[in-house]
Design an enzyme around this catalytic site. Structure first.
Site, PDB file in Angstrom:
ATOM      1  N   HIS A  22      49.470 187.074  25.400  1.00  0.00           N
ATOM      2  CA  HIS A  22      49.507 185.941  24.625  1.00  0.00           C
ATOM      3  C   HIS A  22      49.418 184.409  25.265  1.00  0.00           C
ATOM      4  O   HIS A  22      49.622 183.508  24.295  1.00  0.00           O
ATOM      5  CB  HIS A  22      50.594 186.133  23.622  1.00  0.00           C
ATOM      6  CG  HIS A  22      51.966 186.203  24.191  1.00  0.00           C
ATOM      7  ND1 HIS A  22      52.824 185.241  24.513  1.00  0.00           N
ATOM      8  CD2 HIS A  22      52.629 187.629  24.561  1.00  0.00           C
ATOM      9  CE1 HIS A  22      53.725 185.728  24.934  1.00  0.00           C
ATOM     10  NE2 HIS A  22      53.819 186.824  24.971  1.00  0.00           N
ATOM     11  N   HIS A  57      54.572 178.403  31.028  1.00  0.00           N
ATOM     12  CA  HIS A  57      53.281 179.056  30.431  1.00  0.00           C
ATOM     13  C   HIS A  57      52.674 177.929  29.600  1.00  0.00           C
ATOM     14  O   HIS A  57      53.126 176.831  29.450  1.00  0.00           O
ATOM     15  CB  HIS A  57      53.662 180.276  29.409  1.00  0.00           C
ATOM     16  CG  HIS A  57      54.541 179.873  28.364  1.00  0.00           C
ATOM     17  ND1 HIS A  57      56.084 179.899  28.667  1.00  0.00           N
ATOM     18  CD2 HIS A  57      54.440 179.435  27.330  1.00  0.00           C
ATOM     19  CE1 HIS A  57      56.531 179.218  27.334  1.00  0.00           C
ATOM     20  NE2 HIS A  57      55.888 179.075  26.507  1.00  0.00           N
ATOM     21  N   HIS A 103      50.325 176.739  26.082  1.00  0.00           N
ATOM     22  CA  HIS A 103      49.616 176.794  24.712  1.00  0.00           C
ATOM     23  C   HIS A 103      48.226 175.998  24.528  1.00  0.00           C
ATOM     24  O   HIS A 103      48.358 174.658  24.964  1.00  0.00           O
ATOM     25  CB  HIS A 103      50.593 176.364  23.626  1.00  0.00           C
ATOM     26  CG  HIS A 103      51.829 177.147  23.709  1.00  0.00           C
ATOM     27  ND1 HIS A 103      52.233 178.421  22.844  1.00  0.00           N
ATOM     28  CD2 HIS A 103      52.994 176.776  24.326  1.00  0.00           C
ATOM     29  CE1 HIS A 103      53.438 178.688  23.185  1.00  0.00           C
ATOM     30  NE2 HIS A 103      53.921 177.849  24.191  1.00  0.00           N
ATOM     31  N   GLU A 161      51.843 172.228  20.725  1.00  0.00           N
ATOM     32  CA  GLU A 161      52.680 172.811  19.776  1.00  0.00           C
ATOM     33  C   GLU A 161      53.446 171.448  19.156  1.00  0.00           C
ATOM     34  O   GLU A 161      53.397 171.400  17.824  1.00  0.00           O
ATOM     35  CB  GLU A 161      53.519 173.788  20.328  1.00  0.00           C
ATOM     36  CG  GLU A 161      53.211 175.131  20.755  1.00  0.00           C
ATOM     37  CD  GLU A 161      54.057 176.243  21.010  1.00  0.00           C
ATOM     38  OE1 GLU A 161      54.890 176.099  21.227  1.00  0.00           O
ATOM     39  OE2 GLU A 161      53.467 177.209  19.958  1.00  0.00           O
ATOM     40  N   HIS A 180      55.009 174.590  28.932  1.00  0.00           N
ATOM     41  CA  HIS A 180      56.629 174.880  28.831  1.00  0.00           C
ATOM     42  C   HIS A 180      57.161 175.377  29.839  1.00  0.00           C
ATOM     43  O   HIS A 180      56.719 176.289  30.496  1.00  0.00           O
ATOM     44  CB  HIS A 180      56.894 175.866  27.649  1.00  0.00           C
ATOM     45  CG  HIS A 180      56.328 175.378  26.246  1.00  0.00           C
ATOM     46  ND1 HIS A 180      56.150 176.064  25.085  1.00  0.00           N
ATOM     47  CD2 HIS A 180      56.309 173.987  25.975  1.00  0.00           C
ATOM     48  CE1 HIS A 180      56.273 175.282  24.176  1.00  0.00           C
ATOM     49  NE2 HIS A 180      56.134 173.945  24.431  1.00  0.00           N
ATOM     50  N   THR A 192      59.279 179.390  20.200  1.00  0.00           N
ATOM     51  CA  THR A 192      57.794 179.038  19.373  1.00  0.00           C
ATOM     52  C   THR A 192      57.193 180.495  19.154  1.00  0.00           C
ATOM     53  O   THR A 192      56.003 180.474  18.524  1.00  0.00           O
ATOM     54  CB  THR A 192      57.015 178.049  19.782  1.00  0.00           C
ATOM     55  OG1 THR A 192      56.652 178.254  21.223  1.00  0.00           O
ATOM     56  CG2 THR A 192      57.677 176.725  19.719  1.00  0.00           C
TER      57      THR A 192
HETATM   58 ZN   LIG Z   1      55.864 178.174  24.797  1.00  0.00          ZN
END
Ligand SMILES: [Zn+2]
Length: 326
Positions: free
Chosen positions: A62, A87, A89, A100, A113, A194
């Protein structure tokens, strides 16, 4: 993979915290921001990792995630928070708006993040992850700009982690290079993970200033990775792995910097107050001067009348004067 923006509505059924309080991400807009003079510039210790050491980069189905060393930690928070992993997003090639957090409703292209856990109280991230003071995450907003050699130190390995569970080794470098130059300007609030299980355990620091990567670098992020394993008959692209913004009722975000609007408002109030004070003082001054002038005039008038009255003694008794006194 956790379902993306369309599927996240279903998270609370299986993960009740996802439908609970203190959820992240949120939008930073003026109504909820509060300037806080106690927020200090972040100090990052041990972030510069020797190239002889290696970070482990993993496609976990993911996101793409890079493990960090326990020698890295953050100072200037209520506890010592030790680094665990970072990681990203992101969105997709047609809609590169995958951050985010948003600022005044504006999405950025992507978001990093850097996850830390409270090592003063907990022995590892697994123990800390569901505690209200368990995690501290640094968030960096990414937008399209010039080529970024520091991000390339991670992005250049994407071809080796295209599919779920693949792993690559990234030579050590200074992780602080991934952050904006200014570590003193940020948004701070208490929120959550999240992704499921959405524990409300994160002290968020979202930097005010974004960093830039090139269009090509962003495209590599948006197109290189898959949620599925190499031989999966139905390969699934890893895109849009961001959560939508959450309700933020009756809470405030602390900010370490003064917004230009706030400064302008203060200046207007200051000058407005100054002009008002000068006007009131001027009006009062004029009134006092007029009163004094009137009083002096009356005094002079009375003196003259008294002198006239004294002269009346020698006039005939029938010739009456008005007995006016002051
Ligand atoms: Zn994150």
């Amino acid at each position: 993979m956790f379902p993306g923006p369309d599927g996240e509505k279903t998270w609370p059924k299986k993960y009740p915290f996802c439908g609970g309080v203190f959820q992240s991400p949120i939008d930073f807009h003026n109504d909820i921001l509060q300037y806080d003079t106690t927020l200090l510039p972040l100090e990052l210790v041990g972030y510069n990792v020797s190239s002889t050491a290696h970070f482990k980069l993993t496609n976990n189905g993911h996101s793409v995630r890079m493990s960090l060393f326990p020698t890295m930690h953050i100072r200037n928070l209520p506890f010592q928070y030790t680094a665990n992993q970072l990681h990203l997003h992101w969105g997709n090639r047609n809609k590169p708006e995958g951050s985010e957090h948003t600022i005044s409703g504006k999405h950025f292209a992507a978001e990093v993040h850097i996850v830390h856990y409270n090592s003063d109280k907990y022995s590892d991230v697994t123990e800390a992850i569901d505690k209200s003071d368990g995690l501290a995450v640094l968030a960096v907003l990414i937008e399209i700009g010039t080529f970024n050699p520091s991000y390339e130190k991670i992005f250049s390995h994407f071809q080796n982690v295209k599919y779920k569970d693949q792993v690559a080794l990234v030579p050590g470098f200074d992780i602080q290079e991934l952050l904006p130059d200014r570590l003193d300007e940020y948004y701070r609030y208490e929120g959550s993970l999240t992704t499921p299980p959405c524990y409300p355990s994160v002290l968020w620091t979202v930097f005010r200033h974004s960093v830039k990567v090139s269009q090509e670098q962003l495209l590599a992020l948006e197109t290189a990775l898959y949620c599925t394993q190499p031989n999966d008959p139905a390969p699934l692209e890893m895109v849009n792995n961001f959560r939508h913004i959450q309700e933020f009722d009756e809470r405030l975000v602390s900010v370490s910097f003064r917004q230009m609007l706030g400064i302008l408002t203060d200046l207007l109030l200051f000058w407005g107050g100054f002009v008002l004070s000068v006007t009131v003082a001027s009006v009062l001054g004029i009134i006092i001067m007029l009163a004094v002038a009137f009083w002096l005039l009356r005094k002079k008038c009375c003196q003259k009348e008294r002198e006239d009255n004294r002269r009346v003694i020698y006039k005939p008794a029938t010739d009456k004067e008005d007995d006016n006194t002051c």
